[in-house]
Write an enzyme that holds these catalytic residues in place. Structure first.
Site, short mmCIF file in Angstrom:
data_model
loop_
_atom_site.label_atom_id
_atom_site.label_comp_id
_atom_site.label_asym_id
_atom_site.label_seq_id
_atom_site.Cartn_x
_atom_site.Cartn_y
_atom_site.Cartn_z
N GLY A 16 0.79 -1.23 0.00
CA GLY A 16 0.00 0.00 0.00
C GLY A 16 0.82 1.29 0.00
O GLY A 16 1.74 1.47 -0.79
N ILE A 17 0.45 2.18 0.91
CA ILE A 17 1.06 3.52 0.96
C ILE A 17 2.56 3.42 1.29
O ILE A 17 3.38 4.13 0.69
CB ILE A 17 0.31 4.39 2.00
N ASP A 52 8.39 -5.65 13.58
CA ASP A 52 7.04 -5.58 14.17
C ASP A 52 7.02 -4.28 14.97
O ASP A 52 7.72 -4.16 15.99
CB ASP A 52 6.79 -6.79 15.06
N TYR A 148 -10.15 2.74 15.65
CA TYR A 148 -9.28 3.30 14.60
C TYR A 148 -9.20 4.83 14.74
O TYR A 148 -8.12 5.41 14.68
CB TYR A 148 -9.83 2.90 13.23
N LYS A 152 -5.80 6.99 15.52
CA LYS A 152 -5.27 7.98 14.57
C LYS A 152 -5.29 9.39 15.16
O LYS A 152 -4.47 10.23 14.81
CB LYS A 152 -6.06 7.91 13.25
N THR A 185 -5.70 0.95 -1.74
CA THR A 185 -4.60 0.08 -1.28
C THR A 185 -5.22 -1.26 -0.88
O THR A 185 -6.45 -1.37 -0.76
CB THR A 185 -3.91 0.68 -0.03
N PRO A 186 -4.38 -2.26 -0.60
CA PRO A 186 -4.93 -3.53 -0.12
C PRO A 186 -5.82 -3.38 1.12
O PRO A 186 -6.79 -4.13 1.29
CB PRO A 186 -3.67 -4.36 0.17
N1 LIG Z 1 -5.79 3.19 2.48
C1 LIG Z 1 -6.48 4.13 3.07
O1 LIG Z 1 -7.56 4.50 2.60
C2 LIG Z 1 -5.96 4.82 4.31
C3 LIG Z 1 -6.63 5.95 4.76
C4 LIG Z 1 -6.16 6.60 5.89
C5 LIG Z 1 -5.03 6.14 6.54
N2 LIG Z 1 -4.40 5.02 6.09
C6 LIG Z 1 -3.22 4.58 6.83
O2 LIG Z 1 -2.14 4.43 5.94
C7 LIG Z 1 -1.23 3.45 6.47
C8 LIG Z 1 -0.94 2.43 5.37
O3 LIG Z 1 -2.16 1.76 5.07
P1 LIG Z 1 -2.41 1.04 3.67
O4 LIG Z 1 -3.72 1.46 3.18
O5 LIG Z 1 -1.21 1.15 2.81
O6 LIG Z 1 -2.60 -0.46 4.22
P2 LIG Z 1 -1.91 -1.85 3.82
O7 LIG Z 1 -2.65 -2.88 4.60
O8 LIG Z 1 -1.81 -1.98 2.34
O9 LIG Z 1 -0.42 -1.69 4.40
C9 LIG Z 1 -0.17 -1.67 5.77
C10 LIG Z 1 1.13 -2.38 6.03
O10 LIG Z 1 1.40 -2.32 7.45
C11 LIG Z 1 1.94 -3.58 7.82
N3 LIG Z 1 1.77 -3.84 9.26
C12 LIG Z 1 0.64 -4.13 9.94
N4 LIG Z 1 0.93 -4.39 11.23
C13 LIG Z 1 2.28 -4.24 11.35
C14 LIG Z 1 3.18 -4.38 12.44
N5 LIG Z 1 2.77 -4.74 13.68
N6 LIG Z 1 4.49 -4.15 12.21
C15 LIG Z 1 4.93 -3.80 10.98
N7 LIG Z 1 4.14 -3.68 9.91
C16 LIG Z 1 2.81 -3.90 10.11
C17 LIG Z 1 1.16 -4.58 6.99
O11 LIG Z 1 1.83 -5.84 6.94
C18 LIG Z 1 1.11 -3.87 5.65
O12 LIG Z 1 2.23 -4.20 4.85
C19 LIG Z 1 -1.91 2.87 7.71
O13 LIG Z 1 -1.41 3.51 8.86
C20 LIG Z 1 -3.36 3.23 7.50
O14 LIG Z 1 -4.07 3.29 8.72
C21 LIG Z 1 -4.84 4.36 4.99
#
Ligand SMILES: NC(=O)c1ccc[n+]([C@@H]2O[C@H](COP(=O)([O-])OP(=O)(O)OC[C@H]3O[C@@H](n4cnc5c(N)ncnc54)[C@H](O)[C@@H]3O)[C@@H](O)[C@H]2O)c1
Length: 249
Positions: A16-17, A52, A148, A152, A185-186
């Protein structure tokens, strides 16, 4: 090459991000280390590390490994995160603890490790930057996301506390937060998969966005890049919404 000569550590970089940010940072000249509990894609453009974010000792090891392999770390991006839905009536204590452990405690441990690792060089004029990924749900409430939103919101104000401490102590480290709304994202895919009517949910989210669409991971990564780069040298303790106008209304 907006990050030429910099070393960056990015948590959550396997997906993802975080993954998109790692790729963009590498294109902009940074040497990148990624930390995640999930396996990295084979095309990951940097040093993959097992991290982690909830484990204190993992952070020390990650900074030490990044420094050994790439050089001292200049930038930390706290992108690791999990989302679990549930209103205040539905959410279990176990779910609250899981979400707070990764999103809030993980970001706290990352910021603390970064300040410890970066401050000596940062104070000598090298500078340092931390970018924390909060959410639009850290700016405004969502009734379906009690834990959540709380996690945040914690990231948002932790960011300001870190920024003020570093500024007042003259440490040379900036700390800012970004607040994406719904980015493709995933994590978002999993939310759609779990929905009763994914197409309806997607259409509803698109309609709710003043720009009329979901965001992309690259659009979030571009904002992270700006805050991590020297172009943002007078910006600390700030919060940047990347939400198509969602929280402006
Ligand atoms: N996608 C959205 O719409 C969105 C919106 C707002 C905020 N966010 C935030 O953006 C960030 C990235 O989210 P994303 O959408 O890319 O999600 P994602 O699930 O694609 O990626 C998140 C990554 O974090 C890793 N992760 C989870 N627990 C972990 C741990 N204990 N230690 C290390 N790595 C860990 C996962 O394995 C994964 O690779 C997150 O903080 C999420 O809350 C996402």
């Amino acid at each position: 090459m907006r990050l030429a000569g910099k070393v960056a550590l990015i948590s959550g970089a396997a997906s993802g991000i975080g993954r998109e940010t790692a790729a963009l940072f590498a294109r902009e000249g940074a040497k990148v280390a990624g930390g995640d509990i999930a396996p990295f894609p084979s095309d990951f453009p940097g040093l993959p590390l097992r991290l982690d974010v909830t484990r204190e000792e993992n952070w020390e090891e990650a900074f030490a490994a990044a420094e050994r392999e790439l050089g001292p770390v200049d930038v930390l991006v706290n992108a690791a995160g999990i989302a679990e839905s549930g209103s205040i009536e539905e959410a279990s204590l176990e779910s609250w603890r899981r979400v707070m452990a990764v999103n809030a405690e993980g970001t706290f441990l990352g910021c603390r490790a970064a300040v410890r690792a970066m401050k000596e060089r940062a104070m000598k004029g090298r500078g340092g930057a931390i970018v924390n990924i909060s959410s639009a749900a850290g700016l405004v409430g969502d009734p379906r996301l009690a834990a959540y939103c709380a996690s945040k919101g914690a990231v948002r104000l932790l960011t300001k506390s870190v920024a003020l401490h570093c500024a007042r102590a003259g440490l040379g480290i900036r700390c800012n937060s970004v607040h994406p709304s719904f980015a493709e994202t995933p994590m978002l895919e999993r939310m759609f998969d779990a929905a009763r009517d994914p197409a309806r949910l997607r259409a509803g989210l698109e309609r709710a966005s003043p720009l009329g669409r979901l965001g992309t991971a690259l659009e979030v990564a571009e904002a992270i890049l700006f805050l991590a780069s020297d172009a943002a040298s007078f910006i600390t303790g700030a919060e940047l919404a990347i939400d198509g106008g969602l929280t402006a209304a």
